[in-house]
Design an enzyme around this catalytic site. Structure first.
Site, PDB file in Angstrom:
ATOM      1  N   HIS A  68       0.847  -1.200   0.000  1.00 34.20           N
ATOM      2  CA  HIS A  68       0.000   0.000   0.000  1.00 34.20           C
ATOM      3  C   HIS A  68       0.874   1.238   0.000  1.00 34.20           C
ATOM      4  O   HIS A  68       2.090   1.151   0.128  1.00 34.20           O
ATOM      5  CB  HIS A  68      -0.999  -0.029   1.162  1.00 34.20           C
ATOM      6  CG  HIS A  68      -0.413   0.099   2.534  1.00 34.20           C
ATOM      7  ND1 HIS A  68       0.402  -0.862   3.096  1.00 34.20           N
ATOM      8  CD2 HIS A  68      -0.502   1.089   3.468  1.00 34.20           C
ATOM      9  CE1 HIS A  68       0.762  -0.490   4.314  1.00 34.20           C
ATOM     10  NE2 HIS A  68       0.236   0.698   4.555  1.00 34.20           N
ATOM     11  N   HIS A  70       1.445   3.905   1.900  1.00 36.06           N
ATOM     12  CA  HIS A  70       1.988   4.682   3.018  1.00 36.06           C
ATOM     13  C   HIS A  70       3.508   4.778   2.965  1.00 36.06           C
ATOM     14  O   HIS A  70       4.195   3.822   2.586  1.00 36.06           O
ATOM     15  CB  HIS A  70       1.529   4.080   4.352  1.00 36.06           C
ATOM     16  CG  HIS A  70       0.090   4.372   4.660  1.00 36.06           C
ATOM     17  ND1 HIS A  70      -0.641   3.655   5.578  1.00 36.06           N
ATOM     18  CD2 HIS A  70      -0.757   5.311   4.155  1.00 36.06           C
ATOM     19  CE1 HIS A  70      -1.881   4.131   5.632  1.00 36.06           C
ATOM     20  NE2 HIS A  70      -1.977   5.133   4.773  1.00 36.06           N
ATOM     21  N   ASP A  72       5.837   4.757   5.157  1.00 34.60           N
ATOM     22  CA  ASP A  72       6.681   3.805   5.905  1.00 34.60           C
ATOM     23  C   ASP A  72       6.754   2.440   5.205  1.00 34.60           C
ATOM     24  O   ASP A  72       7.444   1.534   5.673  1.00 34.60           O
ATOM     25  CB  ASP A  72       6.203   3.653   7.359  1.00 34.60           C
ATOM     26  CG  ASP A  72       4.811   3.064   7.495  1.00 34.60           C
ATOM     27  OD1 ASP A  72       3.897   3.488   6.760  1.00 34.60           O
ATOM     28  OD2 ASP A  72       4.622   2.153   8.341  1.00 34.60           O
ATOM     29  N   HIS A  73       6.095   2.323   4.038  1.00 37.82           N
ATOM     30  CA  HIS A  73       6.164   1.094   3.242  1.00 37.82           C
ATOM     31  C   HIS A  73       6.805   1.306   1.870  1.00 37.82           C
ATOM     32  O   HIS A  73       7.267   0.347   1.256  1.00 37.82           O
ATOM     33  CB  HIS A  73       4.757   0.483   3.079  1.00 37.82           C
ATOM     34  CG  HIS A  73       4.160   0.101   4.399  1.00 37.82           C
ATOM     35  ND1 HIS A  73       3.992  -1.199   4.793  1.00 37.82           N
ATOM     36  CD2 HIS A  73       3.742   0.868   5.445  1.00 37.82           C
ATOM     37  CE1 HIS A  73       3.476  -1.220   6.030  1.00 37.82           C
ATOM     38  NE2 HIS A  73       3.326   0.018   6.437  1.00 37.82           N
ATOM     39  N   HIS A 130      -7.439  -0.715   5.520  1.00 36.95           N
ATOM     40  CA  HIS A 130      -6.394   0.191   6.030  1.00 36.95           C
ATOM     41  C   HIS A 130      -6.181   1.306   5.011  1.00 36.95           C
ATOM     42  O   HIS A 130      -6.226   2.484   5.343  1.00 36.95           O
ATOM     43  CB  HIS A 130      -5.125  -0.610   6.265  1.00 36.95           C
ATOM     44  CG  HIS A 130      -3.951   0.210   6.736  1.00 36.95           C
ATOM     45  ND1 HIS A 130      -3.896   0.787   7.978  1.00 36.95           N
ATOM     46  CD2 HIS A 130      -2.790   0.554   6.112  1.00 36.95           C
ATOM     47  CE1 HIS A 130      -2.746   1.434   8.108  1.00 36.95           C
ATOM     48  NE2 HIS A 130      -2.057   1.310   6.990  1.00 36.95           N
ATOM     49  N   ASP A 153      -0.231  -3.789   6.343  1.00 33.58           N
ATOM     50  CA  ASP A 153      -0.873  -3.275   7.551  1.00 33.58           C
ATOM     51  C   ASP A 153      -2.328  -3.722   7.648  1.00 33.58           C
ATOM     52  O   ASP A 153      -3.178  -3.001   8.167  1.00 33.58           O
ATOM     53  CB  ASP A 153      -0.815  -1.739   7.580  1.00 33.58           C
ATOM     54  CG  ASP A 153       0.591  -1.216   7.843  1.00 33.58           C
ATOM     55  OD1 ASP A 153       1.484  -2.014   8.172  1.00 33.58           O
ATOM     56  OD2 ASP A 153       0.780   0.011   7.722  1.00 33.58           O
ATOM     57  N   HIS A 191       4.526  -4.601  10.965  1.00 33.90           N
ATOM     58  CA  HIS A 191       4.872  -3.855  12.188  1.00 33.90           C
ATOM     59  C   HIS A 191       4.984  -4.795  13.378  1.00 33.90           C
ATOM     60  O   HIS A 191       4.288  -5.811  13.448  1.00 33.90           O
ATOM     61  CB  HIS A 191       3.812  -2.796  12.527  1.00 33.90           C
ATOM     62  CG  HIS A 191       3.803  -1.619  11.605  1.00 33.90           C
ATOM     63  ND1 HIS A 191       4.557  -0.491  11.830  1.00 33.90           N
ATOM     64  CD2 HIS A 191       3.130  -1.406  10.450  1.00 33.90           C
ATOM     65  CE1 HIS A 191       4.336   0.388  10.847  1.00 33.90           C
ATOM     66  NE2 HIS A 191       3.477  -0.145   9.987  1.00 33.90           N
TER      67      HIS A 191
HETATM   68 FE    FE Z   1       2.672   0.858   8.232  1.00 34.96          FE
HETATM   69 ZN    ZN Z   2       0.040   1.708   6.559  1.00 36.16          ZN
END
Ligand code: FE
Ligand code: ZN
Length: 280
Positions: A68, A70, A72-73, A130, A153, A191
């Protein structure tokens, strides 16, 4: 069974795959899958820890898989590609319906992903909730026959992702799709949220013995600096309240907590997700 000589004589561990969670930021895991020579990376939010790990093992990066949009990915994708621009970069797989830079292969539910080196075959599962276009990658069998899931996530150990772009109904359907995979599936979450998820899970299900045993085991893992992942679907079905929205004891607990009747499992899921959002 008779042990087969490896045909190309390349390596004693021929056929074996390693699944490595590389820690990043506060609590992310960037997963690498390697045959001992080549590797793919899932959700590289940061390039530096991935490059460091590849260098340490002498692995060559051959593909990037994204679940996805985001940061942090996906935040490390550009740096990983730039570093490999002389060789033409590597393919970048990701969700067709999300705005992500550098994607070369746009995927949606049912699509196959076949990677040559390391030899990996995934099928794509749509898991909105998410984010709206979130996808998961399911490998039906590694060389030992074990299934593996990379779910970003969506599903966490003892928890699930927050609903940033989707409805409880969508997320519950996504979790149902993942729960329908084989119980032995190794679940590679993005995570390390396990201990805080367990605290919430125990508030929802104080009498779940499997959960209290898992609490002790997970705490011991974290104390010794080890990841609590991967988990398995069988385990999650026993301890993850978000996969247990049909359990009568959970409905009773939610009725106590909210002073309102729980009509069905969707209502139970919606109440749990809302409670978890505020749970400290
Ligand atoms: Fe994340
Ligand atoms: Zn995420």
């Amino acid at each position: 069974m008779i042990a087969m000589e490896s045909l190309d004589g390349s390596s004693p561990a021929q056929g074996a795959l390693e699944y490595v969670p590389v820690p990043a930021f506060e609590d992310n895991y960037i997963w690498l899958v390697s045959d001992g020579r080549d590797a793919v990376v899932v959700d590289p939010g940061d390039a530096a820890p991935v490059e460091a790990y590849l260098a340490k093992r002498g692995w060559r990066l051959t593909a990037i898989l994204l679940t996805h949009h985001h940061q942090d990915h996906v935040g490390g994708v550009k740096a990983l590609l730039d570093r490999r621009s002389a060789e033409g970069g590597v393919p970048v797989y990701g969700p067709a319906s999300e705005r992500i830079e550098h994607l070369t292969q746009r995927l949606s539910g049912g699509d196959p992903v076949n990677i040559a080196h390391p030899a990996l075959a995934f099928s794509v599962i749509d898991v909105p909730g998410h984010t709206a276009g979130h996808i998961a990658y399911f490998q039906a069998a590694d060389p030992h026959g074990t299934p593996h899931l990379f779910c970003g996530d969506t599903l966490f150990a003892s928890g699930c992702g927050r609903l940033f772009e989707g409805t409880p109904q969508q997320m519950l359907a996504s979790l149902d799709a993942l729960a329908a995979l084989p119980d032995t599936t190794q679940v590679h979450c993005a995570h390390e949220y396990t201990l805080s998820n367990i605290r919430f899970a125990r508030a929802v299900e104080p009498d779940n013995d499997a959960l209290s045993r898992w609490d002790a085991a997970a705490q011991a893992l974290r104390v010794s600096g080890k990841p609590t992942l991967p988990t398995t679907l069988a385990h999650e079905k026993a301890v993850n309240p978000f996969l247990r929205a049909d359990v009568p004891a959970i409905h009773t607990r939610l009725e106590e907590q909210f002073g309102a009747p729980v009509a069905d499992r969707l209502e139970a899921f919606r109440m749990m997700r809302g409670w978890k959002d505020k749970f400290r």
